[in-house]
Write an enzyme that holds these catalytic residues in place. Structure first.
Site, PDB file in Angstrom:
ATOM      1  CG  HIS A  79       4.142 -14.922  37.222  1.00 32.55           C
ATOM      2  ND1 HIS A  79       4.272 -13.644  37.717  1.00 32.55           N
ATOM      3  CD2 HIS A  79       2.853 -15.025  36.854  1.00 32.55           C
ATOM      4  CE1 HIS A  79       3.108 -13.026  37.665  1.00 32.55           C
ATOM      5  NE2 HIS A  79       2.223 -13.853  37.134  1.00 32.55           N
ATOM      6  CE  LYS A  84      -6.644 -15.087  37.992  1.00 30.46           C
ATOM      7  NZ  LYS A  84      -5.531 -14.883  38.929  1.00 30.46           N
ATOM      8  CG  HIS A 237       0.514  -9.911  39.195  1.00 33.21           C
ATOM      9  ND1 HIS A 237       0.810 -10.865  40.133  1.00 33.21           N
ATOM     10  CD2 HIS A 237       0.127 -10.588  38.070  1.00 33.21           C
ATOM     11  CE1 HIS A 237       0.599 -12.070  39.600  1.00 33.21           C
ATOM     12  NE2 HIS A 237       0.186 -11.940  38.360  1.00 33.21           N
ATOM     13  CD  GLU A 240      -1.226  -8.425  33.648  1.00 36.03           C
ATOM     14  OE1 GLU A 240      -1.403  -8.560  34.863  1.00 36.03           O
ATOM     15  OE2 GLU A 240      -1.510  -9.298  32.812  1.00 36.03           O
ATOM     16  CG  ASP A 338       0.790 -14.690  33.755  1.00 41.34           C
ATOM     17  OD1 ASP A 338       0.458 -14.944  34.923  1.00 41.34           O
ATOM     18  OD2 ASP A 338       0.631 -13.570  33.243  1.00 41.34           O
ATOM     19  CG  ASN A 339      -3.159 -15.952  33.602  1.00 39.61           C
ATOM     20  OD1 ASN A 339      -2.317 -15.059  33.595  1.00 39.61           O
ATOM     21  ND2 ASN A 339      -4.065 -16.077  34.538  1.00 39.61           N
TER      22      ASN A 339
HETATM   23 ZN   LIG Z   1       0.257 -13.390  36.754  1.00 36.26          ZN
END
Ligand SMILES: [Zn+2]
Length: 448
Positions: A79, A84, A237, A240, A338-339
């Site tokens: 994930h 981004k 998602h 969250e 993730d990010n």
């Molecule tokens: Zn995510």
């Protein structure tokens, strides 16, 4: 040329003797025991693991004694958001929370995400992950029109270029609104053309303050219909949020069961489930088990975004989901990165060993360590449906070697000097320089 503490022998056939591997990741006939690590010799031949023997079995002439150094399989990040990544210098998130992140990312996407911008940042992320020993990545791609028609072609091209180094998968991400109409159908077609997973956030843009609107079940069923028509799995998602009213996970599972959804569903985040009663948590986990829902937790990003408020208020909860209960309840649970250096997370380095290390500390995946390292290796590989994340004869010799001799040493000191083997050969573990992206960080407003 690398910073690695050790360089393996040249040649197609050699041994890595006297290494320590997590017992839960070793597929070999070894003496039973209750230690977290097991002492083995690995025989490498023609790019694969040819044999795994108890330490001391293979002759010294075949290769070095590694003095109890740890060996891990290549790790799996199921994930991420490579589209981004690394925009932080030009688009920070001044509030550090989820609404601020969405706003900031939306602004940057509209202003800057042409194909070249997305491609170069994705390549940077992949080069970093590769040097860290990550062998497979699933990325979400922001999919509100017209971005999907820009980013998915870039993804397909990048996946081709990285084939054999990082196995790449893709999932869309958009709020539920477009799935109620033509845009959702078009997006599902783009996802299907790309061999991806149909993904969404289980929220509507038109109801920013209402996590559980009346149309939620209808939208979830619509998503499942679009996926079923195209033979796609789902990647969502979910919840969250710090808002305990956000209870979409159980609805995803219930709608999937009612629908008879035949695919797999991966649900990420699920943070507000940790704010529910024990009874509701148990009911949610049971519903997920019945519906074939897998879970991925994103601990570093959750800890960063959740329970953050303006002013000098200290966060009061960890913001992570109920991972122990989910695993005990029979769900497949993974952790992922993730990010990375974007408005959803200001930090990160595409390093699954670091993600696992931080998860151990944030979610208490210790005392005992047990088989939790599977959540960063074997389990995300199984969720992605690929062969990776274990040490087995016949598997590719995609290995991470650490100077650390124990979980204690590994989890206490950043493993900057790891050696990474791909198909039995050491790769360059130097990381790409941030300066490579500097020209992309100059905005029209003149900041950089
Ligand atoms: Zn995510």
């Amino acid at each position: 040329m690398s910073h690695a503490f050790f360089t393996p022998p040249e040649g197609a056939r050699f041994a890595l003797r006297n290494v320590r591997a997590p017992r839960c990741l070793v597929r070999a006939e070894l003496a039973p025991g209750d230690t977290d690590l097991v002492a083995v010799d690995l025989l490498i031949d023609a790019g694969s693991i040819a044999a795994i023997e108890p330490a001391g079995r293979l002759p010294a002439a075949l290769g070095p004694d590694l003095d109890a150094s740890m060996v891990l399989p290549g790790m799996v990040d199921c994930h991420t958001h490579l589209d981004k990544g690394h925009i932080w210098p030009r688009q920070p998130n001044p509030t550090g929370d989820v609404p601020g992140a969405s706003r900031a990312t939306g602004q940057d996407r509209v202003a800057n995400w042409n194909a070249d911008d997305v491609r170069r940042r994705m390549e940077f992320g992949l080069a970093t992950a590769y040097a860290k020993g990550v062998v497979a990545i699933r990325t979400h791609l922001d999919s509100l029109a017209p971005q999907a028609s820009i980013s998915f072609p870039v993804f397909r091209e990048v996946r081709e270029r990285w084939a054999g180094r990082i196995a790449m998968q893709v999932s869309s991400i958009a709020p539920l609104d477009p799935f109620m109409g033509d845009e959702g159908r078009q997006l599902a077609d783009i996802v299907a053309e790309s061999g991806g997973r149909l993904g969404a956030v289980t929220r509507f843009a038109k109801y920013p303050d209402e996590p559980m609107p009346d149309e939620l079940d209808e939208a979830l069923a619509r998503l499942m219909a679009l996926a079923t028509e195209r033979g796609l799995d789902l990647d969502l998602h979910v919840d969250e949020s710090t808002d305990p009213r956000s209870r979409a996970l159980i609805r995803v599972a219930q709608v999937a069961s009612q629908f008879g959804f035949a695919g797999r569903i991966l649900c990420g985040h699920c943070t507000s489930l940790a704010l529910q009663t024990d009874e509701f948590i148990a009911a949610t986990i049971a519903a997920c088990r019945d519906a074939g829902v897998d879970i991925v937790s994103l601990p570093t990003v959750n800890m960063y975004l959740q329970d953050r408020t303006a002013g000098a208020r200290t966060p009061r909860w960890r913001g992570v989901t109920v991972l122990h209960e989910m695993k005990a309840g029979g769900l497949r649970v993974a952790v992922a990165g993730d990010n990375c250096r974007d408005p959803f997370y200001a930090y990160g380095d595409h390093d699954m060993l670091d993600t696992y290390t931080q998860a151990v500390k944030i979610v208490h995946l210790d005392h005992p360590f047990g088989d939790w390292i599977r959540a960063a290796t074997e389990t995300p590989a199984a969720i992605m449906g690929i062969e990776a994340g274990v040490l087995a004869a016949g598997a590719a010799a995609d290995l991470i070697l650490l100077k650390a001799r124990s979980f204690s040493e590994m989890l206490s000191r950043a493993q900057f000097d790891r050696a990474v083997l791909r198909s039995g050969r050491a790769i360059d573990t130097r990381l790409p320089d941030y300066r490579l992206l500097d020209d992309l960080m100059v905005t029209s407003a003149g900041s950089g």
